[in-house]
Design a protein around this motif. Sequence first.
Motif, short mmCIF file in Angstrom:
data_model
loop_
_atom_site.label_atom_id
_atom_site.label_comp_id
_atom_site.label_asym_id
_atom_site.label_seq_id
_atom_site.Cartn_x
_atom_site.Cartn_y
_atom_site.Cartn_z
N ILE A 241 0.86 -1.19 0.00
CA ILE A 241 0.00 0.00 0.00
C ILE A 241 0.90 1.24 0.00
O ILE A 241 2.01 1.23 0.57
CB ILE A 241 -0.97 0.03 1.20
N SER A 242 0.44 2.27 -0.66
CA SER A 242 1.18 3.53 -0.67
C SER A 242 0.80 4.36 0.56
O SER A 242 -0.26 4.16 1.16
CB SER A 242 0.86 4.32 -1.94
N TYR A 243 1.65 5.29 0.91
CA TYR A 243 1.32 6.21 2.00
C TYR A 243 0.04 6.99 1.66
O TYR A 243 -0.77 7.27 2.54
CB TYR A 243 2.47 7.19 2.24
N ALA A 244 -0.13 7.32 0.38
CA ALA A 244 -1.30 8.11 -0.02
C ALA A 244 -2.59 7.33 0.16
O ALA A 244 -3.60 7.86 0.64
CB ALA A 244 -1.15 8.56 -1.48
N ASP A 245 -2.59 6.04 -0.23
CA ASP A 245 -3.78 5.22 -0.03
C ASP A 245 -4.01 4.92 1.45
O ASP A 245 -5.15 4.82 1.91
CB ASP A 245 -3.67 3.92 -0.82
N TYR A 246 -2.92 4.77 2.19
CA TYR A 246 -3.04 4.59 3.64
C TYR A 246 -3.72 5.81 4.26
O TYR A 246 -4.57 5.67 5.16
CB TYR A 246 -1.66 4.37 4.27
N ALA A 247 -3.36 7.00 3.79
CA ALA A 247 -3.98 8.22 4.31
C ALA A 247 -5.48 8.23 4.04
O ALA A 247 -6.27 8.70 4.88
CB ALA A 247 -3.32 9.45 3.69
#
Length: 209
Positions: free
Chosen positions: A181-187
């Motif tokens: 998972i990307s940090y952006a999707d995690y956000a």
Amino acid sequence: MKIAVVCANGRAGRLVVKEAVERGLDVTAVVREDNQSVAPHVIKKDLYDLTKEDLAGFDVVVDAFGAWAPEDLPGHSTSLKHLCDILSGTDIRLCIVGGAGSLYVNKEHTLCVADGADFPEIFKPLASAMAKALSELRERHDVKWTYISPAGDFQAEGERTGQYILGGEELILNEKGESIISYADYAIAMVDEITKGNHIQQRISVVRK
């Protein structure tokens, strides 16, 4: 909805702030130094100097603390304890940016990702420190906490796909067999939990769809 993001200048913290602001939440960045986020409000204080009064009036506090240097690893426990102590007995929710090393890989919940033979040796001290903090958090029945673990491959520069799968205590894979998972999707997942979630005193996890 009013939220405070602690350690908002970090890589995860900045993206949580950005996502929350874009969705119309009233966001305050808690930072030690000059604010680098897009939050409209700022509390310039060290995490350990925060008081009950500083966080009064917020609906949710996000703990985006991160430490990687060996000498700083105990901070995962001490920083989380401090936030729990000042939120104790209140209705303010605490959402924590967690780690993946403590996710279980068997149904008996006796083995974790970090126990695997292929888990990188360099990351074991960090995984151990974060697992210890989570274990201590589980004993806090006086705080409305939610611990959100990312996928095993947590990509700071990964793309924002806008889609993810929500899991629980066990490591989950997407249809491609990936734990990523990307940090952006995690956000996105974090802000979804802030606005719609009800996983009080639970650990949840996310993986890219």
